[in-house]
Write a protein that holds these residues in place. Structure first.
Motif, PDB file in Angstrom:
ATOM      1  N   GLY A  21       6.786   7.037   5.741  1.00  0.00           N
ATOM      2  CA  GLY A  21       7.403   5.604   5.723  1.00  0.00           C
ATOM      3  C   GLY A  21       6.292   4.581   5.164  1.00  0.00           C
ATOM      4  O   GLY A  21       5.060   5.364   4.467  1.00  0.00           O
ATOM      5  N   GLU A  22       6.262   3.414   5.053  1.00  0.00           N
ATOM      6  CA  GLU A  22       5.317   2.711   4.224  1.00  0.00           C
ATOM      7  C   GLU A  22       4.068   2.536   5.189  1.00  0.00           C
ATOM      8  O   GLU A  22       4.139   2.742   6.363  1.00  0.00           O
ATOM      9  N   HIS A  54       0.915   0.621   6.965  1.00  0.00           N
ATOM     10  CA  HIS A  54       0.867  -0.509   7.811  1.00  0.00           C
ATOM     11  C   HIS A  54      -0.505  -0.957   7.608  1.00  0.00           C
ATOM     12  O   HIS A  54      -1.417  -0.220   6.924  1.00  0.00           O
ATOM     13  N   GLN A  93       3.530   4.393  -0.800  1.00  0.00           N
ATOM     14  CA  GLN A  93       2.216   4.264  -0.144  1.00  0.00           C
ATOM     15  C   GLN A  93       1.330   4.048  -1.387  1.00  0.00           C
ATOM     16  O   GLN A  93       0.050   3.473  -1.160  1.00  0.00           O
ATOM     17  N   LYS A  98       5.045  -0.102  12.770  1.00  0.00           N
ATOM     18  CA  LYS A  98       6.093  -1.097  11.972  1.00  0.00           C
ATOM     19  C   LYS A  98       6.788  -1.821  12.943  1.00  0.00           C
ATOM     20  O   LYS A  98       7.504  -3.128  12.362  1.00  0.00           O
ATOM     21  N   ARG A  99       7.119  -1.508  14.294  1.00  0.00           N
ATOM     22  CA  ARG A  99       8.223  -2.392  15.103  1.00  0.00           C
ATOM     23  C   ARG A  99       7.235  -3.608  15.352  1.00  0.00           C
ATOM     24  O   ARG A  99       7.878  -4.672  15.946  1.00  0.00           O
ATOM     25  N   THR A 104       3.313  -4.531   6.957  1.00  0.00           N
ATOM     26  CA  THR A 104       3.309  -3.450   5.639  1.00  0.00           C
ATOM     27  C   THR A 104       3.123  -4.740   4.618  1.00  0.00           C
ATOM     28  O   THR A 104       3.619  -5.944   4.760  1.00  0.00           O
ATOM     29  N   ASP A 118       6.656  -6.293   3.771  1.00  0.00           N
ATOM     30  CA  ASP A 118       6.951  -7.343   4.720  1.00  0.00           C
ATOM     31  C   ASP A 118       6.232  -8.593   4.669  1.00  0.00           C
ATOM     32  O   ASP A 118       6.829  -9.544   4.538  1.00  0.00           O
TER      33      ASP A 118
END
Length: 293
Positions: free
Chosen positions: A13-14, A16, A55, A236-237, A242, A245
């Motif tokens: 994923g991305e 953070h 990334q 991420k939550r 990121t 975001d």
């Protein structure tokens, strides 16, 4: 081979801001010691389509540069197979048929951490192995000859940790992280490993494995994590953590970089400015709370 440091994200994923802070530190450690800085994508497991490109884009956006091309673990299975074959020829591996639940529920040695392998399959005879092989594919474990070993860390000093019969290849055929990272670092000439402190407990296993493979043990520096406001590891939550975001919230990559540098006591601006005054001895040793989480 010229010495090198590295950053090695998993493309699940991305990245953070905690990952980006560690990447900046790895870059500063390497560049401040005249090392090359390499980028390795650890994609043996949990790869998400498009994550690698995201990334690499985010790392470039905050000024992290690297030397040479991108190395991917999925292109290096032959190297891992050779290492396991070397260990097997020396009598240092065995097949394991245990499930994760069986390992968790098995009695373990005194003072062994939860989940340390209790040696269930270590001394099976041929008939027992054949019977279990018919019911379940085998993982490959290291036959360790020590219970613990000590590594030297730039930030933490001597650290002694458990060495158990850890997995080298999972029962689905995928090479385990502890083997892949040791082989990759040695083959790439990486002699400086800077990563999050959450990986410090696995480091004695890796150093021990490197010694069995006649590979050099790198210099280690395990850096503090970034936490959320509840004191938990950033994820991420936790909201806008990121670059994508944060960009949507009006916070640009340069501002994120400067916030991360300030958290390390370093000047804002291009990473070259931080490099000019970088001193590992002056780095904070405690976790840092991301102000937006």
């Amino acid at each position: 081979m010229t010495s090198a440091g590295r950053f090695a994200p998993s493309p699940s994923g991305e990245l953070h801001v905690g990952n980006l802070r560690t990447a900046i530190l790895a870059w500063l450690f390497a560049r401040s010691t005249g090392r090359r800085f390499l980028m390795r994508v650890e994609d043996l497991d949990r790869a998400r389509a498009g994550a690698e490109a995201e990334q690499l884009r985010d790392l470039a956006a905050i000024g992290v540069t690297w030397d040479g091309g991108i190395v991917r673990q999925t292109d290096r299975e032959h190297l891992y197979a050779e290492a396991i074959a070397q260990l097997t020829a020396a009598g240092l591996t065995y097949e394991c048929f245990c499930t994760r639940r069986e390992i968790q529920e098995a009695p373990s040695a005194p003072h062994a951490p939860l989940g340390a392998y209790p040696g269930t399959c270590r001394n099976l005879n041929d008939a027992e192995r054949d019977a279990r092989r018919a019911a379940r594919p085998a993982a490959v474990r290291l036959r360790a000859a020590v219970a613990e070993t000590t590594v030297r860390d730039v930030l933490h000093g001597d650290y002694t940790g458990v060495v158990d019969d850890f997995v080298l290849r999972r029962n689905d055929g995928v090479t385990a992280y502890n083997l892949a990272v040791v082989v990759d670092d040695a083959v790439q000439g990486i002699d400086q490993v800077v990563r999050g402190v959450d990986l410090l407990p696995s480091t004695p296993r890796q150093a021990y494995l490197a010694s069995l493979l006649n590979m050099p043990v790198p210099e280690y520096a395990h850096v503090p994590l970034v936490l959320n406001s509840d004191g938990a590891r950033l994820a991420k939550r936790d909201g806008a953590v990121t670059l994508a975001d944060l960009a949507r919230a009006g916070v640009g990559a340069d501002e994120v970089r400067d916030t991360l540098l300030a958290s390390l006591g370093l000047p804002s601006g291009p990473l070259a400015d931080a490099l000019a005054v970088f001193d590992p001895a002056a780095l904070p040793r405690e976790p840092w709370v991301w102000p937006g989480a």
